[in-house]
Design a protein around this motif. Structure first.
Motif, mmCIF file in Angstrom:
data_model
loop_
_atom_site.group_PDB
_atom_site.id
_atom_site.type_symbol
_atom_site.label_atom_id
_atom_site.label_comp_id
_atom_site.label_asym_id
_atom_site.label_seq_id
_atom_site.Cartn_x
_atom_site.Cartn_y
_atom_site.Cartn_z
ATOM 1 N N THR A 1 -11.406 -12.116 49.277
ATOM 2 C CA THR A 1 -10.569 -10.965 49.611
ATOM 3 C C THR A 1 -9.204 -11.081 48.943
ATOM 4 O O THR A 1 -8.685 -10.105 48.372
ATOM 5 C CB THR A 1 -10.404 -10.852 51.141
ATOM 6 O OG1 THR A 1 -11.683 -10.675 51.744
ATOM 7 C CG2 THR A 1 -9.520 -9.675 51.504
ATOM 8 N N ALA A 2 -8.621 -12.268 48.974
ATOM 9 C CA ALA A 2 -7.306 -12.474 48.365
ATOM 10 C C ALA A 2 -7.373 -12.358 46.850
ATOM 11 O O ALA A 2 -6.528 -11.693 46.225
ATOM 12 C CB ALA A 2 -6.757 -13.836 48.775
ATOM 13 N N PHE A 3 -8.366 -12.981 46.208
ATOM 14 C CA PHE A 3 -8.467 -12.928 44.744
ATOM 15 C C PHE A 3 -8.695 -11.498 44.271
ATOM 16 O O PHE A 3 -8.122 -11.064 43.261
ATOM 17 C CB PHE A 3 -9.611 -13.818 44.243
ATOM 18 C CG PHE A 3 -9.485 -15.269 44.612
ATOM 19 C CD1 PHE A 3 -8.249 -15.825 44.909
ATOM 20 C CD2 PHE A 3 -10.601 -16.085 44.661
ATOM 21 C CE1 PHE A 3 -8.121 -17.162 45.267
ATOM 22 C CE2 PHE A 3 -10.490 -17.420 45.011
ATOM 23 C CZ PHE A 3 -9.250 -17.944 45.312
ATOM 24 N N GLN B 1 3.623 -6.952 48.493
ATOM 25 C CA GLN B 1 4.110 -8.078 49.282
ATOM 26 C C GLN B 1 3.055 -8.613 50.219
ATOM 27 O O GLN B 1 2.950 -9.823 50.452
ATOM 28 C CB GLN B 1 5.366 -7.661 50.051
ATOM 29 C CG GLN B 1 6.564 -7.362 49.160
ATOM 30 C CD GLN B 1 6.935 -8.536 48.253
ATOM 31 O OE1 GLN B 1 7.120 -9.656 48.715
ATOM 32 N NE2 GLN B 1 6.997 -8.274 46.961
ATOM 33 N N GLN B 2 2.237 -7.701 50.772
ATOM 34 C CA GLN B 2 1.152 -8.135 51.646
ATOM 35 C C GLN B 2 0.145 -8.985 50.881
ATOM 36 O O GLN B 2 -0.338 -10.027 51.364
ATOM 37 C CB GLN B 2 0.476 -6.922 52.257
ATOM 38 C CG GLN B 2 -0.590 -7.249 53.302
ATOM 39 C CD GLN B 2 -1.220 -6.002 53.888
ATOM 40 O OE1 GLN B 2 -0.792 -4.877 53.616
ATOM 41 N NE2 GLN B 2 -2.268 -6.192 54.677
ATOM 42 N N ILE B 3 -0.165 -8.571 49.650
ATOM 43 C CA ILE B 3 -1.114 -9.331 48.825
ATOM 44 C C ILE B 3 -0.527 -10.682 48.426
ATOM 45 O O ILE B 3 -1.223 -11.702 48.420
ATOM 46 C CB ILE B 3 -1.510 -8.498 47.590
ATOM 47 C CG1 ILE B 3 -2.332 -7.282 48.019
ATOM 48 C CG2 ILE B 3 -2.297 -9.344 46.587
ATOM 49 C CD1 ILE B 3 -2.593 -6.286 46.912
ATOM 50 N N ARG B 4 0.765 -10.686 48.132
ATOM 51 C CA ARG B 4 1.418 -11.961 47.785
ATOM 52 C C ARG B 4 1.298 -12.936 48.944
ATOM 53 O O ARG B 4 1.064 -14.141 48.742
ATOM 54 C CB ARG B 4 2.879 -11.704 47.446
ATOM 55 C CG ARG B 4 3.648 -12.940 47.058
ATOM 56 C CD ARG B 4 5.032 -12.575 46.504
ATOM 57 N NE ARG B 4 5.810 -13.762 46.233
ATOM 58 C CZ ARG B 4 6.678 -14.316 47.103
ATOM 59 N NH1 ARG B 4 6.843 -13.773 48.295
ATOM 60 N NH2 ARG B 4 7.355 -15.396 46.777
ATOM 61 N N GLN B 5 1.461 -12.459 50.172
ATOM 62 C CA GLN B 5 1.311 -13.331 51.328
ATOM 63 C C GLN B 5 -0.131 -13.810 51.499
ATOM 64 O O GLN B 5 -0.361 -14.957 51.899
ATOM 65 C CB GLN B 5 1.765 -12.612 52.604
ATOM 66 C CG GLN B 5 3.271 -12.452 52.704
ATOM 67 C CD GLN B 5 3.975 -13.795 52.689
ATOM 68 O OE1 GLN B 5 4.733 -14.108 51.768
ATOM 69 N NE2 GLN B 5 3.727 -14.596 53.708
ATOM 70 N N LEU B 6 -1.097 -12.939 51.162
ATOM 71 C CA LEU B 6 -2.497 -13.368 51.196
ATOM 72 C C LEU B 6 -2.715 -14.550 50.254
ATOM 73 O O LEU B 6 -3.388 -15.529 50.599
ATOM 74 C CB LEU B 6 -3.419 -12.226 50.784
ATOM 75 C CG LEU B 6 -3.832 -11.192 51.816
ATOM 76 C CD1 LEU B 6 -4.695 -10.109 51.160
ATOM 77 C CD2 LEU B 6 -4.593 -11.847 52.965
ATOM 78 N N MET B 7 -2.158 -14.462 49.065
ATOM 79 C CA MET B 7 -2.320 -15.540 48.095
ATOM 80 C C MET B 7 -1.614 -16.804 48.560
ATOM 81 O O MET B 7 -2.113 -17.924 48.356
ATOM 82 C CB MET B 7 -1.793 -15.099 46.733
ATOM 83 C CG MET B 7 -2.596 -13.993 46.063
ATOM 84 S SD MET B 7 -4.327 -14.470 45.748
ATOM 85 C CE MET B 7 -4.099 -15.706 44.459
#
Length: 370
Positions: A344-346, A364-370
């Protein structure tokens, strides 16, 4: 070298100049008496630039000999990026045995590697190494991915799938079936949505564990904008790492690479990965060091899950340039969340790089996922 040729360094035969000093790597106590296997908590994650400055300052204070390889790109703050190297112990050309501890091959995973490298600097052990031994800490193999919170580099290449023969690239024949799922081109993306996993799980059920893992995680070389892309030429990070080997391993008889990652394996637990055949001295070394954590894959596997890994890349490099030097490479993987969270993150990160806005709320939400 081709896949069949890259795995085994030339460790025997008439070209050997002197015996490799594997005994130098032996631990002082039996595996059952080596103390706790849990590390102390690492420092809080900050930014690449803050962590780089901390590493340089602490490596210098610990007596390291420092050098830097500047990256052609800059970070989101417009500041320089670099792979930094700190050497301890025997000088270049005077070490029989060299241990290399690297971080950030997978970019954003460098935060954890950085924390562990700083613990090593603070331990005091680097100031009392045996005569003829050196420890080389490589900080930020892929500094671009680290700074930009990506696993890949500035060309969307997974550096740990890049150690291949570009004239005979590996195949991943079923990846094309999943590229549209893993590499969405929609205008908007909900990073919290997991509905796409139904198609992934259907594929997994149809092809089985081995083929599914190879398709999703083993590297692909046909879709440059897709996930797990291994590239069709040598990346900056691979060139830099090979330059570090060329410089730091002069005169060494034996070299061990410990490459720190996060992600695979049970959450919060160490899993050690190695590519080596059972009869290799390197395999025995791995079994001695990591008896409870080692997962070893044979070099001679007919259908390996992964291609282009750094460990076999080091073995191949040594076989071509240091015929008498033995090598042993280990991936130290600290388990994160399960594979569904990882995919999901990738997937979200890949969408953001090609279609999104890093500074948006979604970005920003995706950056936190990574």
């Amino acid at each position: 070298a081709r896949r069949a040729a890259v795995h085994r360094p030339a460790i025997d035969g008439p070209r050997r100049r002197r015996p490799a000093r594997w005994d130098r790597f032996s631990l002082d106590t039996p595996s059952t008496d080596r103390g706790p296997t849990v590390t102390a908590p690492i420092a809080d994650i900050t930014t690449y630039q803050v962590e780089r400055a901390l590493f340089i300052d602490e490596a210098r204070s610990a007596g390291g000999e420092l050098s830097a390889h500047l990256h052609p790109m800059v970070g989101p703050d417009r500041l320089a990026l670099a792979t930094d190297v700190a050497r301890f112990g025997a000088p270049i050309g005077r070490a029989d045995s060299v241990v290399m501890v690297s971080s950030g091959l997978h970019g954003v995973e460098g935060h954890a590697g950085h924390g562990l490298q700083r613990q090593l600097l603070a331990s005091g052990r680097l100031g009392s190494l045996p005569t003829g031994m050196a420890v080389v800490i490589v900080h930020g193999v892929n500094p671009y991915g680290w700074a930009w919170s990506r696993r890949v580099d500035h060309e969307n290449v997974d550096v740990n799938r890049n150690f291949v023969d570009y004239d005979d690239l590996p195949t991943n024949p079923l990846y094309s079936e999943l590229d549209a799922v893993l590499n969405p081109s929609t205008v908007e993306l909900d990073p919290s949505s997991s509905s796409f996993l139904d198609e992934i799980m259907g594929f997994w059920s149809r092809v089985g564990d081995h083929t599914a893992m190879k398709t999703l995680n083993g590297g692909q070389y046909q879709f440059p904008r897709g996930v797990q892309y291994g590239g069709d030429h040598m990346t900056w990070s691979r060139r830099t790492l090979e330059a570090v080997w060329e410089e730091q391993l002069v005169g060494a008889d034996a070299a061990v690479a410990l490459d720190i990652h996060t992600g695979l394996g049970p959450t919060g637990r160490l899993t050690v990965f190695q590519t080596a055949d059972e009869d290799e001295p390197a395999a025995a070394l791995g079994a001695d060091w990591y008896p409870e954590h080692l997962y070893r894959a044979d070099r001679s596997e007919a259908d390996p899950i992964d291609h282009g890994l750094m460990g076999p890349g080091l073995d191949a490099w040594a076989a071509d340039r240091r015929e008498s030097m033995r090598t042993a490479a280990f991936v130290l993987e600290f388990g994160g969340l399960d594979i569904a969270h990882g995919v999901t993150a990738f997937r979200a990160d890949n969408w953001l790089a090609h279609h999104g806005d890093r500074n948006s709320d979604t970005g920003q939400q995706i950056r936190q996922l990574m």
